[in-house]
Design a protein around this motif. Structure first.
Motif, PDB file in Angstrom:
ATOM      1  N   GLU A 182     -16.656   0.114   0.891  1.00 24.86           N
ATOM      2  CA  GLU A 182     -15.306   0.353   0.929  1.00 24.86           C
ATOM      3  C   GLU A 182     -14.646   1.514   1.504  1.00 24.86           C
ATOM      4  N   SER A 221     -11.595   2.509  -0.559  1.00 24.53           N
ATOM      5  CA  SER A 221     -11.047   1.819   0.775  1.00 24.53           C
ATOM      6  C   SER A 221      -9.837   2.718   0.913  1.00 24.53           C
ATOM      7  N   GLY A 222      -8.795   2.952   0.132  1.00 18.00           N
ATOM      8  CA  GLY A 222      -7.754   3.941   0.616  1.00 18.00           C
ATOM      9  C   GLY A 222      -8.143   5.227   0.827  1.00 18.00           C
ATOM     10  N   GLY A 261     -12.103   1.533   5.053  1.00 18.08           N
ATOM     11  CA  GLY A 261     -10.750   2.124   5.109  1.00 18.08           C
ATOM     12  C   GLY A 261     -11.093   2.866   6.594  1.00 18.08           C
ATOM     13  N   ARG A 272     -10.359  -7.926   5.537  1.00 18.37           N
ATOM     14  CA  ARG A 272     -11.047  -6.774   4.693  1.00 18.37           C
ATOM     15  C   ARG A 272     -12.407  -7.045   4.600  1.00 18.37           C
ATOM     16  N   ARG A 309      -5.217   6.277  -1.275  1.00 16.54           N
ATOM     17  CA  ARG A 309      -4.894   7.272  -0.229  1.00 16.54           C
ATOM     18  C   ARG A 309      -4.236   8.377  -0.831  1.00 16.54           C
ATOM     19  N   LEU A 333      -9.495   5.372   4.393  1.00 16.43           N
ATOM     20  CA  LEU A 333      -8.618   5.299   5.379  1.00 16.43           C
ATOM     21  C   LEU A 333      -7.763   6.553   5.338  1.00 16.43           C
ATOM     22  N   ASP A 368       0.594  -1.183   0.038  1.00 19.13           N
ATOM     23  CA  ASP A 368       0.061   0.094   0.034  1.00 19.13           C
ATOM     24  C   ASP A 368       0.904   1.136   0.024  1.00 19.13           C
ATOM     25  N   GLN A 423      -4.850   0.215  -3.309  1.00 20.56           N
ATOM     26  CA  GLN A 423      -5.385   0.987  -1.931  1.00 20.56           C
ATOM     27  C   GLN A 423      -4.363   1.778  -1.469  1.00 20.56           C
TER      28      GLN A 423
END
Length: 331
Positions: free
Chosen positions: A254, A224-225, A258, A315, A194, A228, A151, A190
């Motif tokens: 998703e 999901s990133g 995160g 996950r 972010r 987060l 990641d 992922q």
């Protein structure tokens, strides 16, 4: 005082604070108090890297890192871990700096420390990647969470080579991390998700548009990133977070995934800032305590031997609390 060699390494290898800021990267970001606060995240990583690459005694590194305010301290540990990882694979007698850091003062920041290992991977040839992960036997979530290193690699590439990895949507060659080369791209995405949060300075509309330019098959991991980063790093008010959740649409599960990982990481480091609590509530209808219960009740044991990584199974179990992700992915 740093040694002459340490000072030279810092001068040659450490980027400037300006170069990792949004203007320095050429990101389309208006300078505001909020964006200035957000870009302190990569700048904190640089500070940690500078201190680590000098290779000071561990007690000195710990004292420097602990002077960073709690909001940004984990990011400084990211940078120090990146530095120690590079030092450990360089020619020399020592190969245990990263392990010593993460078994000691960096233990509570281990989630972000894995990401720092990924930053180092982005600067090393692939044949050396097999040397970057220290033996952390006894540390919770190891080696399951070591996928955060991949990641981190994805984040780094998107942040520092944005045209190739974001605009051109580059797909890297698989790598057998943890014996699962087929999962490598997903973990990279992922981290790329972010990075989109930072590249667009927490602008919910711009972030959503950036995710939606990618093929549909890549969007779940990207979202999901985003979730987060939005929860862990912050940078967006309640209205913006609500807009982000609406924009995620069918991928809201998703986004919530995160959120759970971000709160788990923040809690593990014994500091959950106000913006993380707000993000958890707005993006996933969660308080920190419930988010942690979800993470802890779904964790996959180290003895897992199934066909997919324990990390992804964890996950999946978290997603089941929020929506029809399994049906969508299976279809």
């Amino acid at each position: 005082m740093p040694s002459l060699l340490g000072a030279l390494r810092r001068r040659l290898l450490a980027p400037s604070l300006a170069s990792v800021g949004f203007a320095g990267r050429g990101f389309p970001v208006a300078a505001t108090a909020a964006t200035s606060r957000l870009e302190m995240v990569p700048q904190s990583v640089v500070c940690g890297f500078e201190w680590g690459i000098e290779d000071p005694p561990l007690w000195e590194a710990e004292r420097r890192l602990d002077m960073v305010e709690p909001m940004f301290r984990g990011f400084a540990y990211e940078g120090a871990t990146m530095a120690y990882t590079l030092l450990d694979v360089m020619p020399g007698r020592r190969r245990d700096r990263t392990r010593e850091l993460l078994l000691g003062p960096g233990r509570e920041h281990v989630f972000l420390a894995y990401i720092g290992i990924g930053f180092a991977m982005a600067r090393l040839p692939r044949p050396l990647w097999k040397k970057v992960l220290p033996d952390l036997t006894g540390v919770p979530y190891h080696p399951t969470m070591s996928w955060l290193a991949v990641d981190g690699y994805g984040f780094d590439r998107a942040y520092f080579d944005t045209r190739k990895w974001v605009d051109e949507q580059h797909v890297p060659e698989p790598y057998p991390w943890a014996g699962a080369p087929e999962y490598f791209q997903r973990a990279v995405d992922q981290g790329l998700g972010r990075a989109l949060w930072f590249i667009h300075a927490a602008g919910p509309t711009a972030v959503a548009e950036a995710v939606n330019r990618f093929p549909e098959t890549r969007r779940p991991d990207l979202w999901s990133g985003v979730g987060l980063a939005a929860t862990f790093a912050g940078g967006c008010d309640r209205d913006g977070l609500a807009e982000l959740r609406r924009s995620a649409g069918e991928y809201s599960d998703e986004l919530a995934l995160g959120v759970v990982f971000a709160i788990k990481a923040r809690t593990y480091a014994s500091f959950v800032p106000r913006h993380s609590r707000i993000a958890a509530l707005v993006l996933a209808d969660l308080g920190p305590e419930r988010a942690v219960r979800i993470a802890d009740s779904t964790v996959v044991g180290e003895d897992h031997t199934g066909p997919e990584p324990a990390y992804e199974l964890w996950r999946q179990r978290i997603r089941e609390h929020f929506g029809p992700a399994q049906k969508r992915l299976a279809g």
